[in-house]
Design a protein around this motif. Structure first.
Motif, PDB file in Angstrom:
ATOM      1  N   ILE A  97      46.575  33.147  35.688  1.00  0.00           N
ATOM      2  CA  ILE A  97      47.840  33.873  35.750  1.00  0.00           C
ATOM      3  C   ILE A  97      47.607  35.212  36.415  1.00  0.00           C
ATOM      4  CG2 ILE A  97      47.585  34.860  33.419  1.00  0.00           C
ATOM      5  CD1 ILE A  97      50.743  34.367  33.273  1.00  0.00           C
ATOM      6  N   VAL A  98      48.478  35.555  37.342  1.00  0.00           N
ATOM      7  CA  VAL A  98      48.351  36.782  38.136  1.00  0.00           C
ATOM      8  C   VAL A  98      49.289  37.845  37.570  1.00  0.00           C
ATOM      9  CG1 VAL A  98      48.634  37.823  40.418  1.00  0.00           C
ATOM     10  CG2 VAL A  98      47.740  35.489  40.206  1.00  0.00           C
ATOM     11  N   ILE A  99      48.749  39.026  37.333  1.00  0.00           N
ATOM     12  CA  ILE A  99      49.552  40.160  36.890  1.00  0.00           C
ATOM     13  C   ILE A  99      49.327  41.321  37.839  1.00  0.00           C
ATOM     14  CG2 ILE A  99      49.430  39.460  34.462  1.00  0.00           C
ATOM     15  CD1 ILE A  99      47.347  41.733  34.074  1.00  0.00           C
ATOM     16  N   THR A 108      39.099  46.952  29.972  1.00  0.00           N
ATOM     17  CA  THR A 108      38.176  45.884  30.373  1.00  0.00           C
ATOM     18  C   THR A 108      38.213  45.677  31.884  1.00  0.00           C
ATOM     19  OG1 THR A 108      38.548  44.775  28.254  1.00  0.00           O
ATOM     20  CG2 THR A 108      37.536  43.478  29.995  1.00  0.00           C
ATOM     21  N   LEU A 109      39.420  45.694  32.458  1.00  0.00           N
ATOM     22  CA  LEU A 109      39.529  45.562  33.911  1.00  0.00           C
ATOM     23  C   LEU A 109      38.838  46.726  34.613  1.00  0.00           C
ATOM     24  CD1 LEU A 109      43.237  44.360  34.135  1.00  0.00           C
ATOM     25  CD2 LEU A 109      41.210  43.022  34.746  1.00  0.00           C
ATOM     26  N   ALA A 110      38.930  47.936  34.029  1.00  0.00           N
ATOM     27  CA  ALA A 110      38.271  49.095  34.620  1.00  0.00           C
ATOM     28  C   ALA A 110      36.753  48.913  34.611  1.00  0.00           C
ATOM     29  CB  ALA A 110      38.665  50.361  33.866  1.00  0.00           C
ATOM     30  N   LEU A 111      36.230  48.325  33.539  1.00  0.00           N
ATOM     31  CA  LEU A 111      34.795  48.056  33.468  1.00  0.00           C
ATOM     32  C   LEU A 111      34.352  47.077  34.549  1.00  0.00           C
ATOM     33  CD1 LEU A 111      34.248  47.774  29.605  1.00  0.00           C
ATOM     34  CD2 LEU A 111      33.356  49.560  31.121  1.00  0.00           C
ATOM     35  N   LEU A 112      35.279  46.215  34.955  1.00  0.00           N
ATOM     36  CA  LEU A 112      34.976  45.241  36.009  1.00  0.00           C
ATOM     37  C   LEU A 112      35.180  45.823  37.398  1.00  0.00           C
ATOM     38  CD1 LEU A 112      36.632  42.070  34.409  1.00  0.00           C
ATOM     39  CD2 LEU A 112      34.179  42.536  34.654  1.00  0.00           C
ATOM     40  N   GLY A 113      35.570  47.094  37.477  1.00  0.00           N
ATOM     41  CA  GLY A 113      35.696  47.769  38.762  1.00  0.00           C
ATOM     42  C   GLY A 113      37.100  47.912  39.281  1.00  0.00           C
ATOM     43  N   ALA A 114      38.088  47.486  38.507  1.00  0.00           N
ATOM     44  CA  ALA A 114      39.470  47.587  38.975  1.00  0.00           C
ATOM     45  C   ALA A 114      39.894  49.047  39.076  1.00  0.00           C
ATOM     46  CB  ALA A 114      40.398  46.832  38.033  1.00  0.00           C
ATOM     47  N   SER A 115      40.655  49.351  40.125  1.00  0.00           N
ATOM     48  CA  SER A 115      41.170  50.708  40.311  1.00  0.00           C
ATOM     49  C   SER A 115      42.685  50.744  40.499  1.00  0.00           C
ATOM     50  CB  SER A 115      40.509  51.353  41.532  1.00  0.00           C
ATOM     51  OG  SER A 115      40.921  50.701  42.726  1.00  0.00           O
ATOM     52  N   GLY A 116      43.290  49.564  40.666  1.00  0.00           N
ATOM     53  CA  GLY A 116      44.723  49.497  40.926  1.00  0.00           C
ATOM     54  C   GLY A 116      45.086  49.708  42.377  1.00  0.00           C
ATOM     55  N   ALA A 117      44.091  49.811  43.266  1.00  0.00           N
ATOM     56  CA  ALA A 117      44.367  50.005  44.689  1.00  0.00           C
ATOM     57  C   ALA A 117      45.131  48.808  45.234  1.00  0.00           C
ATOM     58  CB  ALA A 117      43.063  50.192  45.458  1.00  0.00           C
ATOM     59  N   PRO A 118      46.089  49.019  46.144  1.00  0.00           N
ATOM     60  CA  PRO A 118      46.895  47.914  46.660  1.00  0.00           C
ATOM     61  C   PRO A 118      46.045  46.775  47.234  1.00  0.00           C
ATOM     62  CG  PRO A 118      47.827  50.004  47.347  1.00  0.00           C
ATOM     63  CD  PRO A 118      46.508  50.316  46.707  1.00  0.00           C
ATOM     64  N   GLY A 119      46.324  45.569  46.771  1.00  0.00           N
ATOM     65  CA  GLY A 119      45.640  44.389  47.275  1.00  0.00           C
ATOM     66  C   GLY A 119      44.302  44.087  46.632  1.00  0.00           C
ATOM     67  N   LYS A 173      39.193  39.616  38.547  1.00  0.00           N
ATOM     68  CA  LYS A 173      39.333  38.441  37.692  1.00  0.00           C
ATOM     69  C   LYS A 173      38.718  38.716  36.325  1.00  0.00           C
ATOM     70  CE  LYS A 173      39.064  35.191  41.590  1.00  0.00           C
ATOM     71  NZ  LYS A 173      38.354  34.037  42.167  1.00  0.00           N
ATOM     72  N   LEU A 174      39.386  38.211  35.286  1.00  0.00           N
ATOM     73  CA  LEU A 174      38.917  38.413  33.916  1.00  0.00           C
ATOM     74  C   LEU A 174      39.097  37.124  33.130  1.00  0.00           C
ATOM     75  CD1 LEU A 174      38.075  40.176  31.458  1.00  0.00           C
ATOM     76  CD2 LEU A 174      40.505  40.796  31.217  1.00  0.00           C
ATOM     77  N   ALA A 175      37.994  36.593  32.581  1.00  0.00           N
ATOM     78  CA  ALA A 175      38.084  35.419  31.712  1.00  0.00           C
ATOM     79  C   ALA A 175      38.763  35.803  30.400  1.00  0.00           C
ATOM     80  CB  ALA A 175      36.686  34.866  31.440  1.00  0.00           C
ATOM     81  N   THR A 176      39.707  34.994  29.977  1.00  0.00           N
ATOM     82  CA  THR A 176      40.489  35.346  28.782  1.00  0.00           C
ATOM     83  C   THR A 176      39.832  34.899  27.489  1.00  0.00           C
ATOM     84  OG1 THR A 176      41.785  33.297  28.802  1.00  0.00           O
ATOM     85  CG2 THR A 176      42.584  35.126  30.160  1.00  0.00           C
ATOM     86  N   ALA A 224      46.894  31.451  26.851  1.00  0.00           N
ATOM     87  CA  ALA A 224      46.761  30.031  27.189  1.00  0.00           C
ATOM     88  C   ALA A 224      45.968  29.819  28.475  1.00  0.00           C
ATOM     89  CB  ALA A 224      48.150  29.402  27.311  1.00  0.00           C
ATOM     90  N   ALA A 225      46.172  30.657  29.477  1.00  0.00           N
ATOM     91  CA  ALA A 225      45.440  30.521  30.737  1.00  0.00           C
ATOM     92  C   ALA A 225      44.003  31.007  30.560  1.00  0.00           C
ATOM     93  CB  ALA A 225      46.126  31.314  31.839  1.00  0.00           C
ATOM     94  N   PRO A 226      43.015  30.316  31.121  1.00  0.00           N
ATOM     95  CA  PRO A 226      41.622  30.745  30.971  1.00  0.00           C
ATOM     96  C   PRO A 226      41.238  31.946  31.817  1.00  0.00           C
ATOM     97  CG  PRO A 226      41.735  28.772  32.321  1.00  0.00           C
ATOM     98  CD  PRO A 226      43.121  29.014  31.808  1.00  0.00           C
ATOM     99  N   LEU A 227      42.120  32.326  32.771  1.00  0.00           N
ATOM    100  CA  LEU A 227      41.766  33.394  33.700  1.00  0.00           C
ATOM    101  C   LEU A 227      42.978  34.281  33.961  1.00  0.00           C
ATOM    102  CD1 LEU A 227      39.351  34.313  35.559  1.00  0.00           C
ATOM    103  CD2 LEU A 227      40.427  32.967  37.382  1.00  0.00           C
ATOM    104  N   VAL A 228      42.764  35.601  33.837  1.00  0.00           N
ATOM    105  CA  VAL A 228      43.756  36.579  34.260  1.00  0.00           C
ATOM    106  C   VAL A 228      43.263  37.201  35.558  1.00  0.00           C
ATOM    107  CG1 VAL A 228      44.714  38.874  33.811  1.00  0.00           C
ATOM    108  CG2 VAL A 228      44.741  37.165  32.028  1.00  0.00           C
ATOM    109  N   VAL A 229      44.156  37.282  36.520  1.00  0.00           N
ATOM    110  CA  VAL A 229      43.821  37.896  37.798  1.00  0.00           C
ATOM    111  C   VAL A 229      44.734  39.097  37.987  1.00  0.00           C
ATOM    112  CG1 VAL A 229      43.686  37.583  40.282  1.00  0.00           C
ATOM    113  CG2 VAL A 229      43.061  35.714  38.754  1.00  0.00           C
ATOM    114  N   ALA A 230      44.151  40.279  38.004  1.00  0.00           N
ATOM    115  CA  ALA A 230      44.927  41.507  38.194  1.00  0.00           C
ATOM    116  C   ALA A 230      44.874  41.908  39.658  1.00  0.00           C
ATOM    117  CB  ALA A 230      44.368  42.625  37.324  1.00  0.00           C
ATOM    118  N   VAL A 231      46.048  42.082  40.252  1.00  0.00           N
ATOM    119  CA  VAL A 231      46.100  42.522  41.644  1.00  0.00           C
ATOM    120  C   VAL A 231      46.653  43.946  41.675  1.00  0.00           C
ATOM    121  CG1 VAL A 231      48.397  41.491  42.015  1.00  0.00           C
ATOM    122  CG2 VAL A 231      46.927  42.006  43.972  1.00  0.00           C
ATOM    123  N   GLY A 232      45.952  44.813  42.389  1.00  0.00           N
ATOM    124  CA  GLY A 232      46.375  46.208  42.483  1.00  0.00           C
ATOM    125  C   GLY A 232      47.677  46.360  43.235  1.00  0.00           C
TER     126      GLY A 232
END
Length: 511
Positions: free
Chosen positions: A21-23, A55-66, A70-73, A78-86
């Motif tokens: 699931i993409v957020i 947790t996303l910040a620990l994985l290097g996320a910064s919120g930069a566009p594009g 990826k984060l295992a849930t 219900a979804a095994p993977l969350v994908v955060a897009v900046g």
């Protein structure tokens, strides 16, 4: 590659049983760069007990566009993977800009190749901007999943197939307006993907006769009227520019006309679309340098976009009469090629002195534009990979735009709306003066072989073949029609499909 299926859902995103699931994810400069889940991700953030962004910040996320993280849930949702897009800084309005969402969605879906089903829980406003934002998300998802099938003979062990099913979370999955956006996005994306396929096809597999056959096959069953002129018919019909450029190749030129007539509309506005279809451009006698010449397989991108636009028009059924003219030729050096110094009589009777056989695009386009005007039209919108000067002046993302004030403004606004920007350029009198010929009506390029204002020379030349009273726009897509770098946003490497979405938006606005 087949286009993914697309559906709307209004189930709680945390409960969707999908592969991923993409957020969206925002940065907050005023909060020391802290991350903020975008609207639509509330239930997913709650399931992580407030630890999602840290947790996303620990994985290097910064919120930069594009940016994609990826984060295992681990069973949290219900979804095994969350994908955060900046999506960049937290927006001041109800949602990010549509193009930010379009690019972010494309990047996320492309990064999920190998997943069968992906859900998108991205911000949707509840105001008048909702349709354009939803359209951007849908288009980004479908275009970001594109991958050219290619010609490899051996299975690729690490190859991951594109996403096959996309679910988009909306407040009400039964909303007719949202369903209409899905239908439109599927039609538009299919046209863009077909254009990308044609542009990415090797030039030995898509010479003018094959290209014409491919367009005719694609138009079959759509209700479009189809006319194809072969070499003999072009010669007999006085299409001197198309004949001259195409006569150097053993694969003869073609002119394909596609026509859509709206039902039940009395005296509709008439629009002509014209596209340059040089299936390969060696430069002819004025041969190009070898470096990078392989990219000249994309010199038919304008005709590809115009042809695919007509397929979308046939499906969307606007209240506008639309005809398309695809001028196809292969520019080759040979004993029968046209030469610098030749004088060519064009379809409208004007005589052109040739100085550079590598300025072939304007020759075929001039005939096609003149034919469109002779058939009768209110507007001409022409797309072509016409000049390297466009890339020098405006880069690889922004098209050059020339023509009448009304038509160019329509294109500019539409391009801004759909993320295909075009910048208006002038058509100075001094450029026309530099194209005066001693023996003909006009020189094909500057008479002193001066490349100053090269992009403008193309526009000035084409203006000579637009009938009086016709609004017109020339869109030079030499840069944005073909992406040579790594995939970015909803662009993959190769053909982009520009400016299909612009043309469709213009047609919508004229309807």
């Amino acid at each position: 590659m087949s286009q993914p299926s697309l559906s709307l859902v209004d189930t709680d995103p945390a409960e969707l049983a999908v592969d991923a699931i993409v957020i969206g994810l925002h940065s907050q400069p005023d909060e020391g760069g802290a991350l903020l889940p975008a609207a639509g991700a509330e239930s997913i953030a709650a399931a992580f007990d407030g630890k999602l962004t840290s947790t996303l910040a620990l994985l290097g996320a910064s919120g930069a566009p594009g940016e994609v993280t990826k984060l295992a849930t681990l069973g949290t949702i219900a979804a095994p993977l969350v994908v955060a897009v900046g999506l960049g800084d937290e927006p001041s309005g109800s949602a990010p800009e549509p193009e930010t969402l379009r690019r972010g969605t494309g990047a996320a879906v492309r990064a999920l190749a190998g997943s069968a089903t992906v859900a998108l829980a991205l911000p949707l406003p509840d105001d008048e901007d909702a349709p354009s934002v939803l359209r951007a998300i849908l288009e980004g998802a479908l275009l970001g999943s594109y991958k050219f099938a290619g010609y490899k003979t051996k299975p690729q062990p690490n190859r991951r197939e594109p996403v096959s099913a996309l679910q988009v979370h909306v407040p009400d999955a039964a909303d007719p307006a949202a369903a209409a956006e899905v239908t439109r996005a599927e039609v538009v994306a299919r046209a863009v993907r077909l254009t990308r396929d044609w542009v990415n096809t090797p030039p030995n597999s898509l010479r003018p006769p094959q290209f014409a056959d491919a367009v005719v096959a694609a138009a079959e069953g759509t209700g479009l009227q189809v006319e194809v002129l072969d070499f003999d018919e072009l010669q007999a019909g006085g299409y001197g520019g198309i004949v001259a450029v195409g006569q150097g190749s053993e694969a003869p030129p073609r002119l394909v006309k596609l026509t859509y007539v709206p039902e039940g509309v009395e005296s509709p506005k008439r629009v002509a679309l014209v596209g340059k279809g040089i299936t390969f451009d060696t430069g002819g006698i004025s041969i190009k340098p070898a470096a990078g010449m392989w990219e000249m397989k994309s010199d038919m991108a304008g005709a590809a976009a115009v042809g695919a636009t007509m397929l979308a028009v046939a499906a969307l059924k606007p209240r506008v009469a639309v005809s398309a003219y695809l001028a196809m030729a292969e520019n080759m050096p040979s004993g029968t090629a046209y030469r610098p110094g030749d004088v060519i009589t064009m379809f409208n009777g004007k005589r052109v002195e040739v100085f550079n056989t590598d300025a072939e695009g304007r020759m075929v386009l001039a005939d096609a534009i003149a034919r469109a005007c002779a058939d009768g039209t209110d507007y001409v919108f022409e797309a072509s990979t016409l000049t390297g000067g466009q890339v020098i002046a405006l880069g690889k993302r922004i098209a050059g735009l020339m023509g009448s004030e009304a038509a160019t403004e329509l294109v500019r606004k539409a391009g801004d709306e759909v993320g295909e920007p075009a910048w208006p350029m002038p058509l100075p009198d001094e450029v026309r003066k530099g194209m005066e010929s001693d023996i003909a009506d006009i020189c094909q390029t500057n008479a002193n072989l001066d490349r100053a204002g090269h992009m403008l020379q193309g526009g000035v030349f084409l203006r000579e073949f637009v009938a009086e009273g016709v609004e017109w726009a020339h869109i030079d897509i030499a840069g944005p029609s073909y992406h040579t770098g790594e995939a970015t946003g909803y662009w993959t490497k190769g053909g982009t499909g520009v400016p299909i979405r612009t043309l469709l938006t213009v047609i919508d606005q004229l309807g």
